[in-house]
Design an enzyme around this catalytic site. Structure first.
Site, PDB file in Angstrom:
ATOM      1  N   ASP A 174      -8.029  -3.977  58.632  1.00 18.65           N
ATOM      2  CA  ASP A 174      -7.938  -5.471  59.106  1.00 18.65           C
ATOM      3  C   ASP A 174      -8.924  -6.005  58.041  1.00 18.65           C
ATOM      4  OD1 ASP A 174     -10.496  -4.196  59.326  1.00 18.65           O
ATOM      5  OD2 ASP A 174     -10.936  -4.851  61.658  1.00 18.65           O
ATOM      6  N   LYS A 224      -0.407  -3.036  60.649  1.00 18.07           N
ATOM      7  CA  LYS A 224      -1.660  -2.685  61.404  1.00 18.07           C
ATOM      8  C   LYS A 224      -1.599  -2.054  62.610  1.00 18.07           C
ATOM      9  CE  LYS A 224      -4.581  -5.322  63.009  1.00 18.07           C
ATOM     10  NZ  LYS A 224      -5.760  -6.371  63.389  1.00 18.07           N
TER      11      LYS A 224
END
Length: 266
Positions: A194, A176
């Site tokens: 997320d 991420k």
């Protein structure tokens, strides 16, 4: 006098007693206990019918959704404050299990004195820890910031690398983090997933998945290229302010007519 001889009585055969047809009180109690111990037969429970899976979004619906996002917010910005790719990388690493607002409060002062790997190393781990002590897991994060700064200097000429694989080798940086940095610093068409993006992808039915990677790949597959530069920002903001975890604001949602969530409140 004549002797009287009596005949001996014949012995009765040893026959077991015949049980009484009416059971005794004790026998009835014993039988009752034994019956109570027997497990009752499981009653057949009705099998709950699974609700049918929502139909996947059509390409026209996806295009319409992101057209609306773009019209409402043509140039969405990430909410993490930063000065350059290096400070963006540090900010994203610090944002794990923390809010962007909380990270910004800590990094404003930090980045004012350390906006390069060399300056961060000069501060040292203890000083970095003091700057970010209001952020969750700050001790381990301070250690990672120093370690990634050292690695950037030693292996990448003090520059943030421009590939996901290289960024993922840095302490504290995962997939991420790499996707955010590649997108925001270098304009790559990456999808950073997320908790907000994960929820939106699953709840709307646009890109359902059991984990963040499945949702990431699903979104990349369905979102047209023309929207990919800003797509993850639109989805993060949508999940953060509209498609909330507990009480989604379906009444003001831009895409409520396209959303496949069966529980939407519209």
């Amino acid at each position: 006098m004549a002797k009287i001889i009596r005949a001996k009585a014949a012995k009765k055969p040893n026959v077991p007693p015949v049980p009484s047809k009416t059971p005794s009180k004790t026998a009835r109690k014993t039988a009752k206990k034994a019956t109570a111990r027997k497990p009752a037969k499981a009653s057949a429970k009705p099998v709950a019918k699974r609700s049918p899976k929502p139909k996947p979004w059509t390409s026209a619906e996806v295009h319409e959704a992101f057209s609306r996002f773009r019209k409402a917010n043509p140039e969405p910005k990430g909410e993490l404050e930063h000065l350059n790719p290096y400070t963006l990388l540090v900010a994203v690493v610090l944002s794990a299990q923390a809010t962007d607002a909380g990270v910004n409060r800590a990094t404003r002062a930090l980045f004012a004195v350390a906006d390069t790997p060399e300056k961060m190393l000069a501060l040292g781990e203890d000083t970095v820890r003091d700057y970010i002590k209001t952020i969750g897991l700050y001790r381990n994060k301070a250690k990672n910031v120093i370690a990634l700064s050292e690695k950037l200097i030693a292996e990448f000429g003090s520059e943030v690398p421009r590939t996901r694989a290289e960024i993922e080798t840095l302490p504290g940086a995962g997939r991420k983090t790499a996707n955010v940095v590649l997108n925001m610093a270098f304009g790559e068409h990456t999808m950073a997933v997320d908790t907000h993006v994960f929820r939106v992808g699953n709840r709307t039915g646009m890109a359902p998945g059991n984990n963040v990677l499945e949702v990431e790949l699903g979104l990349e597959k369905v979102i047209p290229s023309e929207f990919m530069l800003h797509a993850h920002h639109w989805l993060i903001l949508h999940g953060r302010y509209i498609c909330l975890a507990r009480k989604p604001r379906c009444d003001v949602c831009l895409i409520n007519d396209l959303c496949k969530w069966p529980e939407k409140a519209v």
